[in-house]
Design a protein around this motif. Structure first.
Motif, mmCIF file in Angstrom:
data_model
loop_
_atom_site.group_PDB
_atom_site.id
_atom_site.type_symbol
_atom_site.label_atom_id
_atom_site.label_comp_id
_atom_site.label_asym_id
_atom_site.label_seq_id
_atom_site.Cartn_x
_atom_site.Cartn_y
_atom_site.Cartn_z
ATOM 1 N N THR A 198 26.651 15.346 15.996
ATOM 2 C CA THR A 198 27.295 15.048 14.894
ATOM 3 C C THR A 198 26.442 15.435 13.631
ATOM 4 O O THR A 198 26.635 14.910 12.556
ATOM 5 N N GLY A 199 25.545 16.203 13.786
ATOM 6 C CA GLY A 199 24.443 16.564 12.945
ATOM 7 C C GLY A 199 24.956 17.321 11.728
ATOM 8 O O GLY A 199 25.845 17.978 11.782
ATOM 9 N N LYS A 200 24.385 17.381 10.625
ATOM 10 C CA LYS A 200 24.704 18.050 9.436
ATOM 11 C C LYS A 200 23.588 18.867 8.889
ATOM 12 O O LYS A 200 22.211 18.402 9.051
ATOM 13 N N LEU A 201 23.918 19.688 7.881
ATOM 14 C CA LEU A 201 23.221 20.520 7.231
ATOM 15 C C LEU A 201 23.276 20.079 5.752
ATOM 16 O O LEU A 201 24.568 19.883 5.383
ATOM 17 N N ALA A 202 22.302 19.955 4.959
ATOM 18 C CA ALA A 202 22.059 19.801 3.558
ATOM 19 C C ALA A 202 21.123 20.677 3.050
ATOM 20 O O ALA A 202 20.107 20.584 2.891
ATOM 21 N N LEU A 203 22.037 21.836 2.238
ATOM 22 C CA LEU A 203 21.111 22.903 1.835
ATOM 23 C C LEU A 203 21.566 23.255 0.277
ATOM 24 O O LEU A 203 22.653 23.211 0.013
ATOM 25 N N VAL A 204 20.282 23.412 -0.656
ATOM 26 C CA VAL A 204 20.431 23.518 -1.827
ATOM 27 C C VAL A 204 19.876 25.231 -2.007
ATOM 28 O O VAL A 204 18.934 25.495 -1.739
ATOM 29 N N ILE A 205 20.998 25.851 -2.480
ATOM 30 C CA ILE A 205 20.894 27.485 -2.365
ATOM 31 C C ILE A 205 21.410 27.681 -4.033
ATOM 32 O O ILE A 205 22.195 27.253 -4.562
ATOM 33 N N MET A 206 20.852 29.032 -4.282
ATOM 34 C CA MET A 206 21.183 29.796 -5.622
ATOM 35 C C MET A 206 22.376 30.768 -5.419
ATOM 36 O O MET A 206 22.352 31.668 -4.414
ATOM 37 N N PRO A 207 23.591 30.556 -6.092
ATOM 38 C CA PRO A 207 24.482 31.274 -6.006
ATOM 39 C C PRO A 207 24.461 32.818 -6.759
ATOM 40 O O PRO A 207 23.374 32.847 -7.478
ATOM 41 N N LYS A 208 25.564 33.649 -6.682
ATOM 42 C CA LYS A 208 25.554 34.949 -7.396
ATOM 43 C C LYS A 208 25.917 34.826 -9.112
ATOM 44 O O LYS A 208 25.806 35.748 -9.645
ATOM 45 N N ASN A 209 26.477 33.649 -9.068
ATOM 46 C CA ASN A 209 27.378 33.976 -10.703
ATOM 47 C C ASN A 209 26.886 32.978 -11.635
ATOM 48 O O ASN A 209 27.676 32.317 -12.457
ATOM 49 N N THR A 210 25.408 32.817 -11.755
ATOM 50 C CA THR A 210 25.101 31.631 -12.708
ATOM 51 C C THR A 210 25.150 32.166 -14.075
ATOM 52 O O THR A 210 24.550 32.941 -14.597
ATOM 53 N N PHE A 211 25.779 31.215 -14.784
ATOM 54 C CA PHE A 211 26.246 31.346 -16.106
ATOM 55 C C PHE A 211 24.970 31.392 -17.022
ATOM 56 O O PHE A 211 24.927 32.296 -18.183
ATOM 57 N N TRP A 212 24.040 30.266 -16.688
ATOM 58 C CA TRP A 212 22.870 30.406 -17.545
ATOM 59 C C TRP A 212 22.301 31.708 -17.620
ATOM 60 O O TRP A 212 21.647 32.225 -18.693
ATOM 61 N N GLU A 213 21.953 32.371 -16.500
ATOM 62 C CA GLU A 213 21.260 33.676 -16.133
ATOM 63 C C GLU A 213 21.939 34.847 -17.005
ATOM 64 O O GLU A 213 21.208 35.438 -17.538
ATOM 65 N N GLN A 214 23.241 34.703 -16.662
ATOM 66 C CA GLN A 214 23.807 35.967 -17.268
ATOM 67 C C GLN A 214 23.718 35.788 -18.927
ATOM 68 O O GLN A 214 23.727 36.831 -19.608
ATOM 69 N N MET A 215 23.915 34.582 -19.417
ATOM 70 C CA MET A 215 23.813 34.394 -20.906
ATOM 71 C C MET A 215 22.389 34.761 -21.403
ATOM 72 O O MET A 215 22.278 35.194 -22.522
ATOM 73 N N TYR A 216 21.468 34.175 -20.533
ATOM 74 C CA TYR A 216 19.822 34.375 -20.861
ATOM 75 C C TYR A 216 19.666 35.851 -21.083
ATOM 76 O O TYR A 216 18.998 36.410 -22.068
ATOM 77 N N PHE A 217 20.049 36.626 -20.037
ATOM 78 C CA PHE A 217 19.771 38.213 -20.020
ATOM 79 C C PHE A 217 20.543 38.790 -21.069
ATOM 80 O O PHE A 217 20.136 40.085 -21.751
#
Length: 260
Positions: free
Chosen positions: A139-158
């Motif tokens: 009954t184990g679980k994974l809890a993963l914090v991952i970076m996605p492809k569509n980050t608004f902040w990054e697109q706005m920054y560049f």
């Protein structure tokens, strides 16, 4: 996976952990993680890519039994020096080989924070997910914090910098991150990509945005003295923190997967 983060170990807490943005993003992860832990009460937790041990120490202080690993011997050295708690141990280990490092059914939860898994190619990540299933309890679980492809902040920054070459860099096969003089290949995954790579070994339990309004850590120098602004952004983050569909547009997201 190479020990690319040895050079970053001594400065990691100063450049991320103890920054304004770093604390805000980590506290948000802890809010969501606390709910998961309260619901499931795992007896044994494995943390991968533990870095300087901040999360492992937090988990240990909540009373959980933690094995925290990192490929970087320097990260493990720094982490080990931060705590002598009896219910946490730090080990150098390669996440590509966790199925040989640990026995089957060893852990109730595997946790990874802040994009450690983004250092894995799609083939490596698929292999990790297969190996993770083998060392989790039924009954184990994974809890993963991952970076996605569509980050608004990054697109706005560049876009504001008129750096059009990098606006959509996360959508490429991989980007190269510069970490204290080391070049690290970084792959970005939307939540659907992660679910597909599990090859039906896991099912999606929950999905939370981490950093839709809170900016990426590389903007710390701009925001660190703008206390009212960053506080306001944090307040907005609290409002949308459970809006699942924003996960793919945030700086990171937390995805929880249940073993089938």
């Amino acid at each position: 996976m190479k020990a690319d983060f040895d050079n970053a170990a001594l400065n990691y807490d100063a450049t991320f952990t103890n920054t304004v943005i770093g604390r805000m993003q980590r506290n948000l992860v802890y809010e969501h993680l606390s709910m998961l832990l309260k619901e499931n009460s795992p007896k044994k937790i494995l943390e991968i890519n533990c870095g300087t041990g901040e999360d492992a120490i937090w988990l240990a202080k909540q009373g959980y039994c933690i094995t925290a690993t990192d490929i970087s011997s320097k990260m493990i050295e720094v982490a080990s020096g931060k705590s002598k708690l009896a219910n946490v141990r730090f080990l150098q280990a390669d996440i590509n080989k966790i199925n040989t490092e640990f026995e089957p059914n060893s852990f109730d939860l595997i946790f990874s924070n802040f994009g450690g898994l983004n250092c894995l190619s799609p083939d490596e990540l698929a292999s990790f997910l297969k190996n993770a299933a083998s060392i989790l309890t039924p009954t184990g679980k994974l809890a993963l914090v991952i970076m996605p492809k569509n980050t608004f902040w990054e697109q706005m920054y560049f876009a504001m910098k008129m750096d059009f070459k990098n606006i959509f860099r996360r959508k490429k096969e991989y980007a190269i991150a510069h970490v204290d003089g080391q070049k690290v290949n970084t792959y970005y995954y939307n939540p659907k990509d992660i679910v597909n790579l599990t090859d039906r070994r896991f099912e999606l339990c929950r999905l939370k945005p981490i950093g839709f309004f809170i900016p990426p850590s590389y903007l710390e120098s701009y925001f660190k003295n703008k206390h009212k602004v960053i506080s306001f952004l944090n307040s907005l983050e609290q409002i949308i923190k459970n809006v699942t569909w924003l996960a793919r547009y945030s700086d990171h997201y937390l995805i929880v997967l249940q073993k089938k």
